[in-house]
Design a protein around this motif. Sequence first.
Motif, PDB file in Angstrom:
ATOM      1  N   UNK A 141      -3.574   6.020 -14.949  1.00 31.12           N
ATOM      2  CA  UNK A 141      -4.900   6.553 -14.661  1.00 31.12           C
ATOM      3  C   UNK A 141      -4.949   7.242 -13.300  1.00 31.12           C
ATOM      4  N   UNK A 142      -4.265   6.697 -12.308  1.00 33.09           N
ATOM      5  CA  UNK A 142      -4.396   7.195 -10.951  1.00 33.09           C
ATOM      6  C   UNK A 142      -3.154   7.890 -10.427  1.00 33.09           C
ATOM      7  N   UNK A 143      -3.179   8.118  -9.131  1.00 27.58           N
ATOM      8  CA  UNK A 143      -2.056   8.703  -8.393  1.00 27.58           C
ATOM      9  C   UNK A 143      -2.037   8.076  -7.011  1.00 27.58           C
ATOM     10  N   UNK A 144      -0.976   8.312  -6.280  1.00 21.82           N
ATOM     11  CA  UNK A 144      -0.989   7.955  -4.869  1.00 21.82           C
ATOM     12  C   UNK A 144      -2.074   8.760  -4.167  1.00 21.82           C
ATOM     13  N   UNK A 145      -2.803   8.157  -3.219  1.00 17.44           N
ATOM     14  CA  UNK A 145      -3.811   8.939  -2.485  1.00 17.44           C
ATOM     15  C   UNK A 145      -3.202  10.077  -1.682  1.00 17.44           C
ATOM     16  N   UNK A 146      -1.890  10.066  -1.484  1.00 14.67           N
ATOM     17  CA  UNK A 146      -1.234  11.124  -0.720  1.00 14.67           C
ATOM     18  C   UNK A 146      -0.784  12.284  -1.610  1.00 14.67           C
TER      19      UNK A 146
ATOM     20  N   UNK B   1       0.844  -1.193   0.000  1.00 17.35           N
ATOM     21  CA  UNK B   1       0.000   0.000   0.000  1.00 17.35           C
ATOM     22  C   UNK B   1       0.884   1.250   0.000  1.00 17.35           C
ATOM     23  N   UNK B   2       0.450   2.297  -0.689  1.00 16.66           N
ATOM     24  CA  UNK B   2       1.242   3.532  -0.709  1.00 16.66           C
ATOM     25  C   UNK B   2       1.316   4.171   0.668  1.00 16.66           C
ATOM     26  N   UNK B   3       2.417   4.903   0.878  1.00 15.51           N
ATOM     27  CA  UNK B   3       2.635   5.614   2.135  1.00 15.51           C
ATOM     28  C   UNK B   3       3.080   7.041   1.825  1.00 15.51           C
ATOM     29  N   UNK B   4       2.887   7.976   2.774  1.00 20.03           N
ATOM     30  CA  UNK B   4       3.362   9.346   2.539  1.00 20.03           C
ATOM     31  C   UNK B   4       4.876   9.368   2.333  1.00 20.03           C
ATOM     32  N   UNK B   5       5.316  10.114   1.303  1.00 21.45           N
ATOM     33  CA  UNK B   5       6.742  10.229   1.006  1.00 21.45           C
ATOM     34  C   UNK B   5       7.062  11.667   0.633  1.00 21.45           C
ATOM     35  N   UNK B   6       8.283  12.058   0.835  1.00 24.24           N
ATOM     36  CA  UNK B   6       8.736  13.381   0.447  1.00 24.24           C
ATOM     37  C   UNK B   6       8.813  13.459  -1.075  1.00 24.24           C
ATOM     38  N   UNK B   7       8.035  14.327  -1.719  1.00 19.30           N
ATOM     39  CA  UNK B   7       8.064  14.383  -3.185  1.00 19.30           C
ATOM     40  C   UNK B   7       9.440  14.702  -3.758  1.00 19.30           C
ATOM     41  N   UNK B   8      10.273  15.386  -2.999  1.00 23.86           N
ATOM     42  CA  UNK B   8      11.602  15.747  -3.494  1.00 23.86           C
ATOM     43  C   UNK B   8      12.475  14.524  -3.750  1.00 23.86           C
ATOM     44  N   UNK B   9      12.138  13.390  -3.146  1.00 21.63           N
ATOM     45  CA  UNK B   9      12.938  12.175  -3.341  1.00 21.63           C
ATOM     46  C   UNK B   9      12.933  11.726  -4.794  1.00 21.63           C
ATOM     47  N   UNK B  10      11.882  12.082  -5.540  1.00 19.38           N
ATOM     48  CA  UNK B  10      11.799  11.650  -6.932  1.00 19.38           C
ATOM     49  C   UNK B  10      12.814  12.368  -7.818  1.00 19.38           C
ATOM     50  N   UNK B  11      13.434  13.424  -7.301  1.00 19.04           N
ATOM     51  CA  UNK B  11      14.473  14.112  -8.053  1.00 19.04           C
ATOM     52  C   UNK B  11      15.817  13.404  -7.937  1.00 19.04           C
ATOM     53  N   UNK B  12      15.912  12.412  -7.065  1.00 22.16           N
ATOM     54  CA  UNK B  12      17.153  11.662  -6.900  1.00 22.16           C
ATOM     55  C   UNK B  12      17.340  10.680  -8.051  1.00 22.16           C
TER      56      UNK B  12
END
Length: 312
Positions: free
Chosen positions: A288-293, A123-134
């Motif tokens: 189609x979707x996104x993380x609920x967070x 299941x998805x969990x809250x994550x820092x969006x900035x991590x995707x820049x790594x």
Amino acid sequence: MTPAHRASLGRRYGAGVVAAGLGVLAWSLAEAKAYTVRHVRVPVLAAGAPAMRILHLSDLHLLPRQCRTISWLRGLAELEPDLVINTGDNMAHAASMPAVLRALEPLLERPGAFVMGSNDYYAPKPKNPARYLLADPRRHEAAPEPEDLPARELGLAFAAAGWRDLTNRRDAVEVNGTHVDLVGVDDPHLDRDRMPAPPAGQASDANAPVLRLGVAHAPYRRVLDAMHTDGCDLILAGHTHGGQLCVPGYGALVTNCDLDTARASGLSGWPGAAGEAGSTYLHVSNGVGTSPFTPVRFACRPSVTVLTLTPR
């Protein structure tokens, strides 16, 4: 300029920034529900073969409460695809499986194949969006906990309906008189991918299947290389969300894997350009979707794609 004037301008500027930010947020929330069907043509069939329509689904990230999304997905059966390919990340909650099966119920009546993504296992969990820049966000994640989503049960339900399970497996289907050889891997983002060995006694090139399709959730370069070497004519993947938050006129900033951003969504080629000699066609769904967070998209409408395969 007096201090009072400066303070007044500062307040106006701050109010303008806040208003602009709220406008972008509102648009992003609305765009995340602006579901789209995209159409592309891919010349990969043998001369004289009838056209084939593949519906590529990915990254539904369904929650049980998303009735509008479920209704839209059910309506996709009206497109009458010849083959459905699902590249994973179907669930976003431990109770999502019934919603996924209801959403895909009409499509499960058609020939299809599937692989799983990380959000079929966890299941998805809250994550820092900035991590995707790594370069590789996975290096900064904790070790996986025990699986908390019913991926196995979902896979069994898909297979019971007749869809081919390509979890590190090969299979084949006949579509409009064309033999389609299928090869798939489990989710590369979780390092579960194991490219299956060629079957014993595989036919020579002169007698090879008319079409070879590769299927994966996350389009990591090692997987694309392996499927290209395997002779795939077309590779289908998802995972990237097309960048999710894109820059208008520029495109994706991230892919959440080692694929370059120019190939974050849509039809391209691997390792060269689409249609270039020595390259395999690659289609990456922006999902189609996104993380609920992070239920937002910008300059990146959610979509499925109908790929119409035609003779070369």
